[in-house]
Write an enzyme that holds these catalytic residues in place. Sequence first.
Site, PDB file in Angstrom:
ATOM      1  N   HIS A   1      -2.783   3.115  -5.364  1.00 42.54           N
ATOM      2  CA  HIS A   1      -3.198   1.830  -5.168  1.00 42.54           C
ATOM      3  C   HIS A   1      -3.559   0.691  -6.628  1.00 42.54           C
ATOM      4  O   HIS A   1      -3.734  -0.278  -6.380  1.00 42.54           O
ATOM      5  CB  HIS A   1      -4.673   1.947  -5.190  1.00 42.54           C
ATOM      6  CG  HIS A   1      -5.670   1.041  -4.170  1.00 42.54           C
ATOM      7  ND1 HIS A   1      -5.000  -0.006  -4.223  1.00 42.54           N
ATOM      8  CD2 HIS A   1      -6.837   0.637  -4.920  1.00 42.54           C
ATOM      9  CE1 HIS A   1      -6.710  -0.561  -3.502  1.00 42.54           C
ATOM     10  NE2 HIS A   1      -7.596  -0.221  -4.129  1.00 42.54           N
TER      11      HIS A   1
ATOM     12  N   TYR B   1     -10.354  -8.881  -6.843  1.00 45.24           N
ATOM     13  CA  TYR B   1      -9.225  -8.794  -7.903  1.00 45.24           C
ATOM     14  C   TYR B   1      -9.472  -9.899  -9.116  1.00 45.24           C
ATOM     15  O   TYR B   1      -9.103 -10.011  -9.831  1.00 45.24           O
ATOM     16  CB  TYR B   1      -7.885  -8.581  -7.093  1.00 45.24           C
ATOM     17  CG  TYR B   1      -7.543  -7.844  -6.646  1.00 45.24           C
ATOM     18  CD1 TYR B   1      -6.630  -6.102  -6.466  1.00 45.24           C
ATOM     19  CD2 TYR B   1      -7.313  -7.827  -4.583  1.00 45.24           C
ATOM     20  CE1 TYR B   1      -7.103  -5.818  -5.869  1.00 45.24           C
ATOM     21  CE2 TYR B   1      -7.311  -7.424  -4.170  1.00 45.24           C
ATOM     22  CZ  TYR B   1      -6.646  -5.238  -5.014  1.00 45.24           C
ATOM     23  OH  TYR B   1      -6.527  -3.958  -3.689  1.00 45.24           O
TER      24      TYR B   1
ATOM     25  N   LYS C   1      -1.795  -3.144   7.987  1.00 45.69           N
ATOM     26  CA  LYS C   1      -3.382  -1.979   8.736  1.00 45.69           C
ATOM     27  C   LYS C   1      -3.088  -3.215  10.351  1.00 45.69           C
ATOM     28  O   LYS C   1      -2.653  -4.337  10.036  1.00 45.69           O
ATOM     29  CB  LYS C   1      -4.724  -2.781   7.781  1.00 45.69           C
ATOM     30  CG  LYS C   1      -5.093  -1.981   6.582  1.00 45.69           C
ATOM     31  CD  LYS C   1      -6.240  -1.816   6.215  1.00 45.69           C
ATOM     32  CE  LYS C   1      -6.313  -1.364   4.553  1.00 45.69           C
ATOM     33  NZ  LYS C   1      -7.510  -1.118   3.923  1.00 45.69           N
TER      34      LYS C   1
ATOM     35  N   HIS D   1      -3.825  -8.965   3.085  1.00 47.77           N
ATOM     36  CA  HIS D   1      -6.114  -8.982   3.462  1.00 47.77           C
ATOM     37  C   HIS D   1      -5.674  -9.995   4.924  1.00 47.77           C
ATOM     38  O   HIS D   1      -5.209 -11.118   4.757  1.00 47.77           O
ATOM     39  CB  HIS D   1      -6.302  -9.096   1.885  1.00 47.77           C
ATOM     40  CG  HIS D   1      -6.382  -8.610   1.369  1.00 47.77           C
ATOM     41  ND1 HIS D   1      -7.140  -8.408   0.361  1.00 47.77           N
ATOM     42  CD2 HIS D   1      -6.500  -7.373   0.934  1.00 47.77           C
ATOM     43  CE1 HIS D   1      -7.097  -7.811  -0.345  1.00 47.77           C
ATOM     44  NE2 HIS D   1      -6.661  -6.377  -0.444  1.00 47.77           N
TER      45      HIS D   1
ATOM     46  N   ARG E   1      -1.128  -1.682  -6.901  1.00 46.13           N
ATOM     47  CA  ARG E   1      -1.472  -2.998  -5.987  1.00 46.13           C
ATOM     48  C   ARG E   1      -2.917  -3.583  -6.892  1.00 46.13           C
ATOM     49  O   ARG E   1      -2.383  -4.034  -6.928  1.00 46.13           O
ATOM     50  CB  ARG E   1      -2.276  -2.150  -4.940  1.00 46.13           C
ATOM     51  CG  ARG E   1      -2.634  -3.006  -3.709  1.00 46.13           C
ATOM     52  CD  ARG E   1      -2.348  -2.346  -2.303  1.00 46.13           C
ATOM     53  NE  ARG E   1      -3.170  -2.975  -1.657  1.00 46.13           N
ATOM     54  CZ  ARG E   1      -2.709  -3.859  -0.559  1.00 46.13           C
ATOM     55  NH1 ARG E   1      -1.554  -4.203  -0.611  1.00 46.13           N
ATOM     56  NH2 ARG E   1      -4.230  -4.392   0.781  1.00 46.13           N
TER      57      ARG E   1
ATOM     58  N   ARG F   1       0.555  -1.421   0.046  1.00 44.88           N
ATOM     59  CA  ARG F   1       0.126   0.036  -0.002  1.00 44.88           C
ATOM     60  C   ARG F   1       1.049   1.189  -0.095  1.00 44.88           C
ATOM     61  O   ARG F   1       2.462   1.233   0.308  1.00 44.88           O
ATOM     62  CB  ARG F   1      -0.451   0.073   1.065  1.00 44.88           C
ATOM     63  CG  ARG F   1      -2.190  -1.514   1.216  1.00 44.88           C
ATOM     64  CD  ARG F   1      -2.188  -0.685   2.911  1.00 44.88           C
ATOM     65  NE  ARG F   1      -3.520  -2.343   2.922  1.00 44.88           N
ATOM     66  CZ  ARG F   1      -3.682  -3.041   3.295  1.00 44.88           C
ATOM     67  NH1 ARG F   1      -2.099  -3.717   3.908  1.00 44.88           N
ATOM     68  NH2 ARG F   1      -4.764  -4.096   3.637  1.00 44.88           N
TER      69      ARG F   1
END
Length: 296
Positions: free
Chosen positions: A240, A275, A170, A266, A243, A146
């Site tokens: 993004h 995706y 995250k 994730h 990515r 990211r």
Amino acid sequence: MSVKAFLAYVSLEKNYSSHTVKAYGNDIGDFKRFCKETYDISNIESVSYSQIRSWIVSLVNDSISNRTVNRKIASLKAYYKFLQRVGDIEVNPLAKHKALKTSKKMEVPFSEAEMSALLKQISFKEGFEGIRDQLMIELLYTSGIRRAELIDLQLVDLNLRGGTIKVLGKRNKERIIPLLGGITDLFVQYLIARDELESIVDDDYVFLSKSGHKIYETLVYRVINKYLSEVSQKAKRSPHILRHTFATHLLNKGADLNSVKELLGHSSLASTQVYTHNSIAELKKVHLASHPRNKK
């Protein structure tokens, strides 16, 4: 209970990233200003749903997207849930709120031809900034990290001999990402150029501006947008999308969905599956070309 206590809670106990915590603070602050200006209310703990609804209407009237409005309301809802948990309020005024409808964004990744043109045909500037810009683009595309992870990457996170980097994702989740050989060489070139800067202020961080400060979001966006605009006419040319392109190209080449999930950081497969819509087109081509029952 203050907003400050809530932000400390989501930061320390929920382990949310600094970016998320900042967004929560900004969203709640926006609502507090609205209540003060519209209703002369300083304490938002006692507001009604109708007053929150009027804020939603004002945001929509200001052409704020439904997606952004939903994010702001989610921040506010989390705050009231916290207040309810600590006993400051009995009822969450947003308990029965339904999010505004949003259209699903279909983000179009860059093609392999576009990325090849970018990395092989574009001439990057001479010197420190040119090497840095090339490294940022190649790293985003070949690792899928990211933008925030790129910005926060520190020198201690590099293991060039082992061919890996450690990123903090995250909710402060760490993951190790392998580097391609060419990226390792580019890192070495960049670090040499970095050491030759006149002054370095933020010494811990890998990516710096020419003034020696840690890079920032708009700088990364400008770099990506500038170079991608030279090889593509797509409307969206953001970090993004690189990515997104990384994930799509891996899946197109047969990468396992779980492996892509781990590389992207994730928490669930559902996040990674967004995706797959592009790779399905590739699968259809293979299916039609290879299956014996297909009439050619």
